[in-house]
Enzyme design. Structure first.
Site, short mmCIF file in Angstrom:
data_model
loop_
_atom_site.label_atom_id
_atom_site.label_comp_id
_atom_site.label_asym_id
_atom_site.label_seq_id
_atom_site.Cartn_x
_atom_site.Cartn_y
_atom_site.Cartn_z
N GLU A 59 0.86 -1.17 0.00
CA GLU A 59 0.00 0.00 0.00
C GLU A 59 0.91 1.24 0.00
O GLU A 59 1.82 1.32 0.82
CB GLU A 59 -0.89 0.00 1.23
CG GLU A 59 -1.85 -1.17 1.31
CD GLU A 59 -2.63 -1.17 2.62
OE1 GLU A 59 -3.49 -0.29 2.78
OE2 GLU A 59 -2.36 -2.04 3.46
N ARG A 293 5.41 -13.24 9.59
CA ARG A 293 6.08 -11.98 9.31
C ARG A 293 7.41 -11.92 10.05
O ARG A 293 7.68 -12.71 10.97
CB ARG A 293 5.20 -10.80 9.74
CG ARG A 293 4.94 -10.76 11.23
CD ARG A 293 4.08 -9.56 11.62
NE ARG A 293 4.79 -8.32 11.37
CZ ARG A 293 4.22 -7.12 11.44
NH1 ARG A 293 2.93 -7.01 11.70
NH2 ARG A 293 4.93 -6.03 11.24
N LYS A 303 3.99 0.98 11.12
CA LYS A 303 4.04 2.23 10.35
C LYS A 303 3.67 3.43 11.21
O LYS A 303 4.27 4.50 11.10
CB LYS A 303 3.09 2.14 9.16
CG LYS A 303 3.58 1.25 8.03
CD LYS A 303 2.60 1.28 6.86
CE LYS A 303 3.06 0.39 5.72
NZ LYS A 303 2.10 0.39 4.60
#
Length: 586
Positions: A59, A293, A303
């Site tokens: 994204e 992950r 983020k």
């Protein structure tokens, strides 16, 4: 998985797995290939499709970090090794958080890591490329009875969704006639309603134990300017709706994501099945696979928290060398090959675990050890005066560019009467086992002469400000006389009159806690106050020609890189990428 980007275009036999890089994803692909699951497929133009097509779908709402680097290496690496293709696709479905700046840095990061989406027919895509098609599919779901426009408030929707112990409640608008929902949806598209006034939801099962299947939202109103489509749209697809459709449009075979999307997979499958029934897609449909992950100690990858570090000026921007962002570790001095080697070493798992920062640092050491030319740097300078060295004279000394690669030649630098040495290389009253300079002791000046310490000068506070010695003219390294002197100490030095004075930034781990934000902790309380130290150092003169991104091993101190932003011609600034060995916590 190869760690050489030059091999990124190497052909691979799709029927022959790579045992060295074996993992559960490769086993799945091997089984699919053996069963011919994706054989005999063709694109819209009738051209044969590879049997393995992956994608990296970021994204564009922030800077990529080391966890994304693992995903890039995985997706592009699998496509390479199985003679397939990997698309780079931007999931730009939320215009309020996206920006062209993020698109540009993501493209740059993928290319820097050594990957090209154009290999074997891949391409660069955006979710916004498909907005017309996604809207058409949403209309089909409404007419087929699989979706409806809900007019509840956001609070009522949340309340009626239930929780993990209680089923949800059907919306009072769930049985709205398809024609009415279709009319409302088109009016949403036309901009007649405010944000949040209506929302399009899939009609699945409000009593499902999986919260993601309780009539998830698939389109919302958002009056916002999009960085690519401008003001054309005021309704935007939700990520969970858009992502599987983008995969199917691009003929993705193996849609690889992290474990937090595991509970989203049933909806991924549901929406593709419904649209295949409507004739939009042919089987076999893409399948989603989840892997663990990257959880790296002494780092954060949220983020939101990384943005907080930047906005509160705790760090010097997204590319601060202490940041785990790709732009940060690149500026720190990491190489694409080191990142690929790291990704290969940690492997791919279906179980969450922690990877110690030392594994990442070790990959960089192993990559740079063979590559980096050597140089001498004095980081904590102390003057050394050779009292019997002729005033105003210099003698050239020679050292290998790389000790294990004589073919790379030698470098030269002068020795003179006054030198810089490290402060820790002199003790007026030595401790047991100390073999460096102290009154009466002999040491070799590396690549130069043997000297004997005769004393020191002190300031009014008793601090040593200069050390004195005499040298033995017949002891120069590389000459026959050098063998006549047996000393235990071997010191680094640079000529004071010829040294390059340079800014050197000694970077360390940003956090002193291996899990700085675990358990709801305030990660800012775990900041390492010694994560950055800026010093003035003295370097061998040849380093004045160092170019941005040039990397060196400063003998004894570690691996350093000429800063890619602040270095200027003739005036490089150096960042410490990593020490020569792992001394953290010792």
């Amino acid at each position: 998985m190869s760690n050489d980007p030059k091999n990124a275009k190497a052909d691979a036999n799709p029927a022959t797995p790579n045992p060295a890089g074996s993992n559960f994803l490769r086993s799945i692909i091997d089984n699919d290939l053996a069963n011919g699951k994706h054989a005999d497929r063709a694109d819209s133009k009738g051209q044969p499709l590879p049997t393995v097509i992956t994608r990296f779908p970021p994204e564009p709402n922030g800077y990529l970090h080391i966890g994304h680097a693992k995903s890039i290496c995985l997706n592009f690496g699998l496509a390479r090794d199985y003679a397939g293709r990997c698309n780079l696709r931007f999931d730009d479905t939320n215009p309020t958080k996206e920006d062209q700046e993020y698109v540009d840095t993501i493209i740059d990061s993928v290319q820097w890591l050594g990957y090209d989406w154009k290999d074997r027919g891949g391409d660069l895509y955006f979710a916004s490329d498909y907005f017309d098609r996604l809207y058409e599919m949403a209309e089909y779901l409404i007419t087929a009875g699989h979706a409806y426009v809900d007019s509840q408030s956001a609070d009522d929707m949340a309340k009626n969704r239930g929780n993990f112990s209680e089923p949800g409640k059907n919306s009072p608008f769930r049985d709205r006639p398809a024609a009415e929902s279709l009319d409302l949806f088109r009016r949403m598209k036309a901009g007649e309603f405010k944000d949040g006034e209506h929302i399009l939801r899939a009609k699945i099962d409000m009593a499902s134990p999986n919260m993601n299947m309780r009539d998830p939202a698939i389109y919302r109103i958002r009056h916002a300017h999009h960085h690519r489509t401008g003001d054309k749209w005021c309704v935007y697809p939700m990520y969970d709706f858009a992502h599987p459709l983008e995969d199917a449009i691009e003929n993705i075979t193996h849609s690889i994501c992290t474990l937090e999307f595991q509970d989203h997979r049933p909806f991924y499958d549901w929406v593709l099945e419904r649209l295949a029934e409507g004739g939009f897609f042919r089987k076999p449909l893409p399948h989603q696979y989840e892997f663990a992950r990257l959880n790296l100690t002494y780092a954060i990858t949220s983020k939101r928290k990384l943005l907080q570090l930047v906005e509160e000026k705790i760090v010097d921007g997204w590319d601060d060398p202490r940041m785990p962002t790709i732009v940060g570790i690149r500026r720190r001095g990491y190489t694409p090959e080191a990142i690929q080697l790291f990704a290969e070493r940690i492997g791919v798992s279906k179980v969450d675990s922690w990877i110690d920062m030392s594994t990442l640092e070790g990959a960089l050491r192993d990559d740079l050890d063979d590559k980096a030319p050597r140089a001498i740097a004095v980081l904590r300078p102390l003057k050394l005066v050779i009292d019997n060295f002729p005033e105003g004279e210099t003698v050239e000394c020679n050292a290998p560019v790389h000790p294990h690669h004589p073919e790379r030649g030698n470098r030269t630098f002068p020795i003179s009467k006054e030198l810089w040495i490290e402060q820790e290389d002199f003790m007026e009253e030595p401790v047991k086992g100390y073999f460096r300079l102290f009154p009466g002791n002999k040491v070799r000046l590396r690549y130069g002469y043997v000297v004997e310490c005769t004393g020191c000068d002190k300031d009014a506070d008793g601090n040593v400000i200069a050390v004195h010695c005499t040298y033995f003219p017949d002891s120069k390294s590389g000459t026959e006389g050098a063998n006549n002197y047996k000393v235990k100490g071997n010191l680094h030095w640079v000529s004071a009159a010829h040294a390059l004075e340079a800014e050197v930034r000694l970077y360390d781990r940003l956090f002193s806690d291996p899990h700085p934000d675990a358990g709801g902790k305030d990660f800012k309380q775990a900041l390492n106050p010694n994560s950055k130290e800026v010093i003035t150092a003295y370097l061998e003169p040849g380093l004045s020609s160092a170019q941005p991104d040039d990397k060196f091993q400063f003998e004894r101190h570690g691996y350093f890189v000429a800063d890619r932003v602040d270095s200027k011609d003739g005036k490089p600034v150096f960042n410490r990428a990593v020490t020569l060995k792992d001394g953290w916590g010792k």
